[in-house]
Design an enzyme around this catalytic site. Sequence first.
Site, PDB file in Angstrom:
ATOM      1  N   LYS A  54      24.500  80.746  48.617  1.00  0.00           N
ATOM      2  CA  LYS A  54      25.245  79.685  47.905  1.00  0.00           C
ATOM      3  C   LYS A  54      25.655  80.167  46.527  1.00  0.00           C
ATOM      4  O   LYS A  54      26.788  79.942  46.094  1.00  0.00           O
ATOM      5  CB  LYS A  54      24.391  78.417  47.796  1.00  0.00           C
ATOM      6  CG  LYS A  54      24.325  77.629  49.092  1.00  0.00           C
ATOM      7  CD  LYS A  54      23.281  76.524  49.040  1.00  0.00           C
ATOM      8  CE  LYS A  54      23.080  75.929  50.439  1.00  0.00           C
ATOM      9  NZ  LYS A  54      21.859  75.130  50.566  1.00  0.00           N
ATOM     10  N   GLN A  98      17.382  72.255  47.312  1.00  0.00           N
ATOM     11  CA  GLN A  98      17.245  72.837  48.653  1.00  0.00           C
ATOM     12  C   GLN A  98      16.084  72.185  49.404  1.00  0.00           C
ATOM     13  O   GLN A  98      14.972  72.081  48.881  1.00  0.00           O
ATOM     14  CB  GLN A  98      17.026  74.354  48.525  1.00  0.00           C
ATOM     15  CG  GLN A  98      16.961  75.106  49.826  1.00  0.00           C
ATOM     16  CD  GLN A  98      18.305  75.181  50.569  1.00  0.00           C
ATOM     17  OE1 GLN A  98      19.375  75.080  49.966  1.00  0.00           O
ATOM     18  NE2 GLN A  98      18.240  75.339  51.876  1.00  0.00           N
ATOM     19  N   ASP A 121      25.617  67.208  48.023  1.00  0.00           N
ATOM     20  CA  ASP A 121      25.088  67.209  49.393  1.00  0.00           C
ATOM     21  C   ASP A 121      25.409  65.898  50.117  1.00  0.00           C
ATOM     22  O   ASP A 121      25.319  65.826  51.347  1.00  0.00           O
ATOM     23  CB  ASP A 121      23.554  67.306  49.343  1.00  0.00           C
ATOM     24  CG  ASP A 121      23.032  68.706  49.625  1.00  0.00           C
ATOM     25  OD1 ASP A 121      23.691  69.459  50.362  1.00  0.00           O
ATOM     26  OD2 ASP A 121      21.936  69.031  49.104  1.00  0.00           O
TER      27      ASP A 121
HETATM   28  N1  GUN Z   1      18.512  72.951  53.729  1.00  0.00           N
HETATM   29  C1  GUN Z   1      19.225  73.396  54.785  1.00  0.00           C
HETATM   30  N2  GUN Z   1      20.519  72.974  54.683  1.00  0.00           N
HETATM   31  C2  GUN Z   1      20.604  72.274  53.539  1.00  0.00           C
HETATM   32  C3  GUN Z   1      21.675  71.613  52.883  1.00  0.00           C
HETATM   33  O1  GUN Z   1      22.831  71.561  53.337  1.00  0.00           O
HETATM   34  N3  GUN Z   1      21.360  70.994  51.716  1.00  0.00           N
HETATM   35  C4  GUN Z   1      20.106  71.010  51.210  1.00  0.00           C
HETATM   36  N4  GUN Z   1      19.908  70.384  50.059  1.00  0.00           N
HETATM   37  N5  GUN Z   1      19.103  71.624  51.779  1.00  0.00           N
HETATM   38  C5  GUN Z   1      19.349  72.254  52.943  1.00  0.00           C
END
Ligand code: GUN
Length: 297
Positions: A54, A98, A121
């Site tokens: 990311k 995350q 998100d």
């Molecule tokens: N863990 C796995 N995929 C995601 C996501 O898209 N957002 C977040 N915050 N955690 C994740």
Amino acid sequence: MSATRIDGKAFAARLRERVGEHALEFASLAGRKPGLAVVLVGEDPASQVYVGSKGKATVAANMESFEHRLPAETSEADLLALVERLNNDQAVDGILVQLPLPVHLDEQSIIASISPDKDVDGFHVINAGRLSVGQSGFVPCTPLGCMMLLTDRLGDLSGLEAVVIGRSNIVGKPMAQLLVDANATVTIAHSRTKDLPAVVKRADIVVAAVGRPEMIRKAWLKDGATVIDVGINRLPPEPGKEKGKLVGDVAFEEASEVASAITPVPGGVGPMTIAVLLRNTLVAAYRNAGFDAPEGL
Ligand code: GUN
């Protein structure tokens, strides 16, 4: 007949390119780059890889990346204090914590502490509520990415029968909402659904998000269905191999014989998630700076 492979990787690359161009425009308007803060608590290896990807993708899209890696034993109070600081930081447009978090931290309280206008998100209840009543907010990245692939492929979805398999807050429920908003007739199927193959057989659009390797078979699908496979499952390794093969929730090879179009795993839905996260961050930046977000993203 052999289905068209829906190339999510190529679609995601084009979206990231457009986001990167708009990010430069934003910077010339606002005098700063859009900023995304990613918070990782603990050392989960998969999460470390995601967070690293990311960060790189954010920088490649001409945005500022703020990474906060905290030890696994971080207290809830310390994490809430960090989120509060990011909520008030003008350089931060989007905040992503995350998941999964270590078990001593309450995910719902942490998500609730993120400013809904920085919740790129789309996990905050305010954004879930906005989606359900048709107000603009942030939509979770994976279902929004699926929707982009579907409308790119099919155009108008009005009147089509869609079956979403899976009812999670992150994928199934928002996916169903987006499909209803696009005038599809939507069924949400799940582990207690009776005669799932018969339900799936009605569908012009199948979105599979259950996390069971190759569960959806050729015989379940209507001729010409469009299949979006959100599953990413690792099979047990073959003898002599270190890692098992990655497969989706749909038996890809056989499903390709009846579907008109299908997303592969990997290379289908997966790459869309980060691209949409960048898109949401760009939109957050425009809105937070008091501008209209660009059209067509
Ligand atoms: N863990 C796995 N995929 C995601 C996501 O898209 N957002 C977040 N915050 N955690 C994740």
